[in-house]
Design a protein around this motif. Structure first.
Motif, PDB file in Angstrom:
ATOM      1  N   LYS A   1       0.828  -1.017   0.014  1.00  0.00           N
ATOM      2  CA  LYS A   1      -0.071  -0.023   0.024  1.00  0.00           C
ATOM      3  C   LYS A   1       0.820   1.290   0.003  1.00  0.00           C
ATOM      4  O   LYS A   1       1.775   1.333   1.009  1.00  0.00           O
ATOM      5  N   VAL A   2       0.504   2.070  -0.794  1.00  0.00           N
ATOM      6  CA  VAL A   2       1.539   3.101  -1.242  1.00  0.00           C
ATOM      7  C   VAL A   2       0.651   4.480  -1.057  1.00  0.00           C
ATOM      8  O   VAL A   2      -0.369   4.619  -1.572  1.00  0.00           O
ATOM      9  N   THR A   3       1.061   5.709  -0.456  1.00  0.00           N
ATOM     10  CA  THR A   3       0.373   7.026  -0.362  1.00  0.00           C
ATOM     11  C   THR A   3       1.166   8.048  -0.693  1.00  0.00           C
ATOM     12  O   THR A   3       2.621   7.992  -0.355  1.00  0.00           O
TER      13      THR A   3
ATOM     14  N   GLN B   1      -3.417  13.744   1.017  1.00  0.00           N
ATOM     15  CA  GLN B   1      -2.917  12.169   1.149  1.00  0.00           C
ATOM     16  C   GLN B   1      -3.485  11.500   0.117  1.00  0.00           C
ATOM     17  O   GLN B   1      -4.737  11.383  -0.115  1.00  0.00           O
ATOM     18  N   ILE B   2      -3.075  11.048  -1.015  1.00  0.00           N
ATOM     19  CA  ILE B   2      -3.402  10.215  -2.114  1.00  0.00           C
ATOM     20  C   ILE B   2      -2.860   8.822  -2.095  1.00  0.00           C
ATOM     21  O   ILE B   2      -1.921   8.563  -2.506  1.00  0.00           O
ATOM     22  N   PRO B   3      -3.870   7.832  -1.820  1.00  0.00           N
ATOM     23  CA  PRO B   3      -3.461   6.411  -1.743  1.00  0.00           C
ATOM     24  C   PRO B   3      -3.425   5.852  -3.217  1.00  0.00           C
ATOM     25  O   PRO B   3      -4.358   6.275  -4.072  1.00  0.00           O
ATOM     26  N   LEU B   4      -2.533   4.887  -3.440  1.00  0.00           N
ATOM     27  CA  LEU B   4      -2.325   4.322  -4.935  1.00  0.00           C
ATOM     28  C   LEU B   4      -3.205   3.048  -4.913  1.00  0.00           C
ATOM     29  O   LEU B   4      -3.507   2.609  -3.582  1.00  0.00           O
ATOM     30  N   SER B   5      -3.452   2.317  -5.838  1.00  0.00           N
ATOM     31  CA  SER B   5      -4.075   0.992  -5.887  1.00  0.00           C
ATOM     32  C   SER B   5      -3.061   0.248  -5.113  1.00  0.00           C
ATOM     33  O   SER B   5      -1.622   0.218  -5.077  1.00  0.00           O
ATOM     34  N   VAL B   6      -3.524  -0.946  -4.394  1.00  0.00           N
ATOM     35  CA  VAL B   6      -2.343  -2.167  -3.734  1.00  0.00           C
ATOM     36  C   VAL B   6      -1.817  -2.490  -4.845  1.00  0.00           C
ATOM     37  O   VAL B   6      -2.260  -2.795  -5.956  1.00  0.00           O
TER      38      VAL B   6
END
Length: 582
Positions: free
Chosen positions: A62-64, A71-76
């Protein structure tokens, strides 16, 4: 050990950072901070792009991305998967002074981050105009003190036969220094200058995760801070030729990345280049073939032959930067060579991407791209060294280059059609491993219950492991350091052939069926072993440090504790990347 609860897992950390030794070669981590410098290359309003390329080393990562208080999370992400994260033009740092335009990338598992800044014409038919790239170092690799290269733009341009443009404003007539507070606390940064022999210091306070951009000239030589910082040396438009310019981006590395011996790579397509040495000791000198190199009045050093890679040595720890018009490349010191590198190119166009590989001459044919040995590389021996170098064309935009038994240096190089760009590839593994690039390290396990050799092999195989095979001295030493000393002996995966009477390594797990048995080149027998008769067909390892963990030949039916080894999980990048636009 007298119960199952006493069974111990012994991990060989094949990709562990060597911080305890004062060195850090790997560039993966879970917390990164960087910024995009201003890019006005070629003076014209070309379309520009700012990309962070994030690659996961393990599954379910999990990358943010943290940018401008968002704070923008990327897809797993899966192991080997890459995400291209594009940022808008306002993300660039274009003003002097404090700014909140830093960018953080955090994750719950190890990742690597590569930064690209590029300008192009905005059409599909014309080539890229300027591309600059740098490996973003994880915060664990950052420090509180940095030596700044003594660079003066006028001297640099004149060194390569140019002349400064009279119409340039001060904004574009000097290098810039971006200092980023890498911690969630206020940071006091001290700027150290040497002006006419007088050392002057200026303190600046930088809030959490913010940055400051300063003009840099040849008087600014050191940065000190109360907490960790990232330091980027940049120029928005450094003149090259024909009134054109390239952007320069160079993340300054802390002193623990310095060394004394370097193989300076030959960069094809560059007609002239210079070395810039950075050292805390003004008396430090650089030599080539035992001849001391003399710096020019501007501090640049020249090599006599610029058509091949060459070996240079310093009298103390230094950093070396290879400079040619529009190109800055940090030279990898010999003590920072690694075993596996990740290469991430900007372009997806085939035929333009190459890797410059420096490997030991005796083992150069074992260099591999992905899972395939490199063939017909056209290796050139580097005079006076144990090394050879080769320029290897690559088709993939994301790939790995590694060596199973020795350390190498790898640079990525790309021609955009008008200019070269490149730099050191991203080191993933510090220690060589026959299984390739390691994402999850291997593990040893000493079983409590004694078994015969055949039962031990079956036991390990049933656990998706194999009997430990210390095929090299470094593996034997690591195993010896990790096991608990007892008076017992344990089976390893070495046995004798009834057909040839030769010893061979036996590895048998479903995950290893495609790997050849390694040759028995390393031996660690106790005195009197192996026995000359054929009664001792299997090999055991002493678990007693007083016996130096020596090997003994033994009857295969004897009962001994097996040492199982779970092979590491290799890392191989996936060929395509997913795109994110912030």
């Amino acid at each position: 050990m007298n119960s199952r609860s006493d069974q111990v897992m012994f991990a060989i950390l094949l990709i562990a950072s060597t911080l305890s030794q004062g060195l850090t070669t790997v560039s993966y981590g879970m917390d990164f901070i960087t910024a995009f410098p201003e890019n006005v290359a070629y003076f014209y309003p070309y379309t520009s792009r700012r990309i962070l390329r994030v690659t996961a080393l393990q599954n379910n990562t999990k990358v943010t991305v943290h940018s401008n208080n968002k704070q923008i999370p990327l897809s797993v992400m899966r192991s080997g998967e890459t995400a291209n994260v594009s940022f808008p033009k306002p993300s660039e740092v274009y003003q002097l002074g404090l700014s909140s335009n830093s960018i953080r990338i955090t994750s719950d598992k190890d990742i690597v981050v590569h930064s690209f800044s590029q300008t192009h014409t905005g059409t599909a038919t014309l080539p890229e105009k300027s591309v600059q790239t740098n490996v973003v170092q994880p915060i664990t690799n950052l420090d509180t003190e940095y030596l700044i290269p003594l660079l003066n733009q006028s001297d640099l341009i004149q060194t390569f036969g140019g002349s400064p443009q009279p119409f340039w404003s001060q904004r574009y007539s000097s290098f810039k220094l971006i200092i980023i507070n890498a911690e969630d606390t206020g940071n006091t940064v001290t700027i150290v200058k040497n002006i006419s022999g007088s050392v002057q210091e200026e303190e600046i306070n930088i809030p959490s995760y913010q940055l400051i951009q300063l003009q840099a000239d040849a008087s600014l030589y050191k940065i000190k801070s109360s907490h960790k910082v990232a330091v980027i040396l940049t120029h928005p438009c450094l003149e090259t030729t024909a009134c054109k310019c390239n952007m320069i981006v160079n993340q300054i590395l802390p002193k623990q990345f310095q060394g004394q011996n370097f193989v300076v790579p030959y960069i094809p397509g560059t007609t002239q280049s210079r070395l810039l040495m950075t050292s805390n000791d003004k008396s430090t000198s650089l030599s080539h073939n035992n001849v001391q190199l003399q710096p020019s009045p501007s501090g640049f050093l020249s090599l006599s032959d610029q058509t091949k890679s060459q070996y240079v040595s310093a009298s103390g720890n230094v950093s070396l930067t290879l400079i040619s018009p529009g190109l800055f490349i940090e030279v990898i010191p010999e003590n920072m060579f690694a075993a596996c590198y990740l290469l991430q190119f900007y372009s997806y166009t085939s035929g333009l991407k190459k890797a410059l590989v420096i490997a030991e001459t005796d083992s150069k044919d074992n260099v591999r791209v992905q899972n395939s040995p490199v063939r017909n590389a056209g290796w050139t021996e580097i005079t006076g060294t144990k090394y050879s170098s080769a320029l290897i064309p690559l088709s993939e935009s994301i790939t790995v280059i590694w060596h199973p038994s020795s350390k190498i240096a790898v640079y990525l190089l790309e021609n955009t059609g008008t200019k070269n760009y490149g730099g050191p590839a991203i080191p993933i593994n510090t220690q060589p491993d026959e299984f390739g690039c390691v994402a999850i390290p291997g593990q040893f396990e000493v079983r409590h219950e004694p078994l015969s050799w055949a039962e031990s092999l079956a036991h390990c195989t049933g656990l998706q492991k194999h009997l430990a095979c210390p095929t090299r001295e470094d593996i034997q030493n690591e195993l010896s350091r990790e096991v608990h000393t007892t008076e017992e002996e344990a089976w390893i995966g070495l046995r004798r052939s009834l057909m040839t009477t030769e010893w061979y390594w036996q590895r048998q797990t479903p995950s290893l069926n495609s790997l050849p048995y390694p040759s028995v080149n390393y031996l660690h027998w106790a005195d009197g072993h192996p026995s000359e008769d054929l009664r001792g067909l299997c090999a055991s390892l002493s678990l007693n440090d007083k016996d130096e963990f020596k090997w003994k030949s033994a009857k295969c039916c004897e009962k001994k504790r097996p040492v199982c080894y779970k092979p590491p999980i290799g890392f191989y990048p996936l060929p395509f990347a997913q795109d994110f636009l912030l």
